[in-house]
Design an enzyme around this catalytic site. Sequence first.
Site, PDB file in Angstrom:
ATOM      1  N   ILE A   1       0.817  -1.255   0.010  1.00 48.33           N
ATOM      2  CA  ILE A   1      -0.124   0.117   0.053  1.00 48.33           C
ATOM      3  C   ILE A   1       0.852   1.333   0.021  1.00 48.33           C
ATOM      4  O   ILE A   1       0.492   2.426  -0.487  1.00 48.33           O
ATOM      5  CB  ILE A   1      -1.046   0.040   1.175  1.00 48.33           C
ATOM      6  CG1 ILE A   1      -2.225   0.826   1.016  1.00 48.33           C
ATOM      7  CG2 ILE A   1      -0.316   0.551   2.509  1.00 48.33           C
ATOM      8  CD1 ILE A   1      -3.248   0.417   1.961  1.00 48.33           C
TER       9      ILE A   1
ATOM     10  N   HIS B   1       5.908 -12.016   5.875  1.00 50.02           N
ATOM     11  CA  HIS B   1       5.605 -11.420   4.446  1.00 50.02           C
ATOM     12  C   HIS B   1       7.056 -11.255   4.018  1.00 50.02           C
ATOM     13  O   HIS B   1       7.980 -10.806   4.596  1.00 50.02           O
ATOM     14  CB  HIS B   1       4.486 -10.168   4.272  1.00 50.02           C
ATOM     15  CG  HIS B   1       5.212  -9.205   5.425  1.00 50.02           C
ATOM     16  ND1 HIS B   1       4.993  -9.193   6.690  1.00 50.02           N
ATOM     17  CD2 HIS B   1       5.841  -8.078   5.117  1.00 50.02           C
ATOM     18  CE1 HIS B   1       5.483  -8.307   7.373  1.00 50.02           C
ATOM     19  NE2 HIS B   1       5.952  -7.394   6.234  1.00 50.02           N
TER      20      HIS B   1
HETATM   21  P1  AMP Z   1       7.003  -4.696   7.596  1.00 52.19           P
HETATM   22  O1  AMP Z   1       6.109  -5.403   8.650  1.00 52.19           O
HETATM   23  O2  AMP Z   1       7.809  -3.216   8.068  1.00 52.19           O
HETATM   24  O3  AMP Z   1       7.969  -5.615   7.010  1.00 52.19           O
HETATM   25  O4  AMP Z   1       5.969  -3.928   6.572  1.00 52.19           O
HETATM   26  C1  AMP Z   1       4.531  -4.294   6.494  1.00 52.19           C
HETATM   27  C2  AMP Z   1       4.372  -3.441   5.217  1.00 52.19           C
HETATM   28  O5  AMP Z   1       3.016  -3.767   4.864  1.00 52.19           O
HETATM   29  C3  AMP Z   1       4.518  -2.197   4.799  1.00 52.19           C
HETATM   30  O6  AMP Z   1       5.395  -2.033   3.608  1.00 52.19           O
HETATM   31  C4  AMP Z   1       3.078  -1.644   4.610  1.00 52.19           C
HETATM   32  O7  AMP Z   1       3.166  -0.505   3.688  1.00 52.19           O
HETATM   33  C5  AMP Z   1       2.513  -2.683   4.048  1.00 52.19           C
HETATM   34  N1  AMP Z   1       0.990  -2.711   4.580  1.00 52.19           N
HETATM   35  C6  AMP Z   1       0.272  -2.305   5.529  1.00 52.19           C
HETATM   36  N2  AMP Z   1      -1.115  -2.288   5.394  1.00 52.19           N
HETATM   37  C7  AMP Z   1      -1.300  -2.924   3.905  1.00 52.19           C
HETATM   38  C8  AMP Z   1      -2.569  -3.209   3.419  1.00 52.19           C
HETATM   39  N3  AMP Z   1      -3.640  -3.092   3.911  1.00 52.19           N
HETATM   40  N4  AMP Z   1      -2.113  -3.540   2.014  1.00 52.19           N
HETATM   41  C9  AMP Z   1      -1.126  -3.496   1.611  1.00 52.19           C
HETATM   42  N5  AMP Z   1       0.325  -3.435   2.297  1.00 52.19           N
HETATM   43  C10 AMP Z   1       0.003  -3.120   3.274  1.00 52.19           C
END
Ligand code: AMP
Length: 114
Positions: free
Chosen positions: A31, A100
């Site tokens: 996002i 992820h």
């Molecule tokens: P991290 O936990 O730091 O590895 O990253 C979590 C990632 O999830 C970040 O890059 C956010 O921009 C992404 N993110 C959070 N919410 C959403 C969502 N609803 N859809 C897509 N990506 C998301």
Amino acid sequence: MSDCLFCKIVKGEIPSQKVYEDETVLAFKDIKPSAKEHYLFISKTHTKNVNEMSKNEPQSIVEVHNAIREFTQKEGLEETGFRVVTNVNKHSGQIVFHTHFHVLGGEQLRGFGA
Ligand code: AMP
Ligand code: ZN
């Protein structure tokens, strides 16, 4: 997990821009992209990070990386190059505790030797 954001995405309770799906793996656009192309690859089975995944759901690692291979080959990202990153806990900045794998590409990436 019922209160997990990415489990909600898997169940379709929260919308996402899907780019890949098979029986066990889902991938969607980040996002808040950190590169021209930025996708998140997840297993549909919940684990909190890659260490928990390798201990409790080791087959998920193979499934997710097979999906990354198929997707990046199909989309031409393998040819131009891409980066896979996974964050674990505080110092990494992990904010979503459903394992992820960030797939970044589509432009020249900086850092990590680039
Ligand atoms: P991290 O936990 O730091 O590895 O990253 C979590 C990632 O999830 C970040 O890059 C956010 O921009 C992404 N993110 C959070 N919410 C959403 C969502 N609803 N859809 C897509 N990506 C998301
Ligand atoms: Zn989850």
